[in-house]
Scaffold this active site. Structure first.
Site, PDB file in Angstrom:
ATOM      1  N   CYS A 116      45.312  67.547  45.048  1.00 64.61           N
ATOM      2  CA  CYS A 116      46.635  67.731  44.436  1.00 64.61           C
ATOM      3  C   CYS A 116      47.613  68.307  45.459  1.00 64.61           C
ATOM      4  CB  CYS A 116      46.491  68.633  43.205  1.00 64.61           C
ATOM      5  SG  CYS A 116      47.993  68.794  42.243  1.00 64.61           S
ATOM      6  N   CYS A 117      47.195  69.355  46.193  1.00 63.95           N
ATOM      7  CA  CYS A 117      48.069  69.944  47.222  1.00 63.95           C
ATOM      8  C   CYS A 117      48.349  68.944  48.344  1.00 63.95           C
ATOM      9  CB  CYS A 117      47.421  71.195  47.821  1.00 63.95           C
ATOM     10  SG  CYS A 117      47.746  72.703  46.926  1.00 63.95           S
ATOM     11  N   CYS A 199      52.787  76.942  42.408  1.00 66.23           N
ATOM     12  CA  CYS A 199      52.942  76.138  41.197  1.00 66.23           C
ATOM     13  C   CYS A 199      52.458  76.937  39.985  1.00 66.23           C
ATOM     14  CB  CYS A 199      52.131  74.859  41.321  1.00 66.23           C
ATOM     15  SG  CYS A 199      52.713  73.783  42.630  1.00 66.23           S
ATOM     16  N   CYS A 202      48.718  77.103  39.017  1.00 66.41           N
ATOM     17  CA  CYS A 202      47.788  77.622  40.023  1.00 66.41           C
ATOM     18  C   CYS A 202      48.127  79.036  40.462  1.00 66.41           C
ATOM     19  CB  CYS A 202      47.789  76.707  41.239  1.00 66.41           C
ATOM     20  SG  CYS A 202      47.270  75.036  40.860  1.00 66.41           S
ATOM     21  N   CYS A 225      47.328  76.092  50.656  1.00 66.69           N
ATOM     22  CA  CYS A 225      47.701  74.724  50.255  1.00 66.69           C
ATOM     23  C   CYS A 225      47.302  73.684  51.280  1.00 66.69           C
ATOM     24  CB  CYS A 225      49.206  74.543  50.132  1.00 66.69           C
ATOM     25  SG  CYS A 225      50.167  75.888  49.605  1.00 66.69           S
TER      26      CYS A 225
END
Ligand code: SF4
Length: 231
Positions: A116-117, A199, A202, A225
């Site tokens: 995702c990162c 985010c 997270c 990240c």
């Protein structure tokens, strides 16, 4: 484009003694074009925004918008844009959140936060930095073990450009003294136990005695990240 060899020729002795503003000034003098500033509106970032304004530096300032930030982050971004009289550049993934869910599954941040990162932060940043010579970040050695070797001016082997960390040696006390002394607008969540803000899915508040970045990807091995890493 910059290379590590060119950087080695450029770097002077004594840069570790530079004050934060002198690190920025060094970057402005050496990279008239091609110096950019990353900004995620955390406490460190608002200090750097203020320093840039004081130095009348008009370099591009960019914000990595994952589409998953806290509403408060966008509110603060707008406040700073009004104060600076210009907009921050927004970098984002070419993949919408809906497309990401279709391709990789719903709530990717829960089952594969690294991917995702990579999709939402690292790839957009890599594409943007590919055309730059140097970038300014707000990282501090005190923030996490992964950042304890950060230098004030260093070669970023990950993204292949020069990296300036003007606040590398700043303590948390020094940081907040600066914010208060200059009465800077800062992220509201810092007052609710969030020393580090990313985010919304997270990030959680930290408990007394925890690492400053313990609230990021809590429950996962992950602590960065993929934008910064100093071993
Ligand atoms: S911080 Fe979380 S939601 Fe944001 S890009 Fe990384 S894994 Fe995804």
């Amino acid at each position: 484009m910059m290379s590590e060899v060119m950087f080695d020729q450029l770097i002077e002795k004594g840069v570790e003694e530079f004050l934060a503003e002198e690190v920025i000034q060094w970057g402005l003098e050496h990279f008239k074009d091609g110096l950019v500033c990353a900004n995620s509106l955390g406490a460190e970032d608002v200090v750097i925004l203020h320093m840039l304004a004081q130095l009348e530096a008009t370099i591009p300032i960019f914000f990595l918008d994952t589409g998953l930030h806290f509403q408060e982050t966008h509110v603060l971004k707008k406040a700073w844009e009004e104060r600076l009289g210009r907009s921050l550049i927004t970098l984002s993934s070419t993949l919408s959140l809906e497309e990401q869910a279709l391709q990789y599954g719903e709530r990717l941040w829960e089952h594969d936060p690294n991917l995702c990162c990579t999709l939402r932060k690292v790839i957009p940043l890599r594409n943007y930095l590919a055309d730059q010579k140097a970038w300014i970040t707000g990282i501090r050695r005190e923030q996490a073990p992964t950042r304890r070797h950060a230098k004030k001016i260093e070669w970023d082997a990950n993204f292949q450009l020069v990296k300036l960390n003007p606040l590398a040696d700043w303590s948390t006390t020094q940081l907040w003294n600066y914010i208060k002394e200059h009465d800077l607008p800062y992220h509201q969540l810092h007052d609710q136990g969030y020393p580090s803000i990313g985010c919304s899915f997270c990030t959680r508040p930290v408990k007394a005695g925890e690492d400053l970045r313990a609230g990021r990807w809590s429950g996962y091995e992950k602590t960065e990240c993929g934008l910064h890493g100093h071993g």
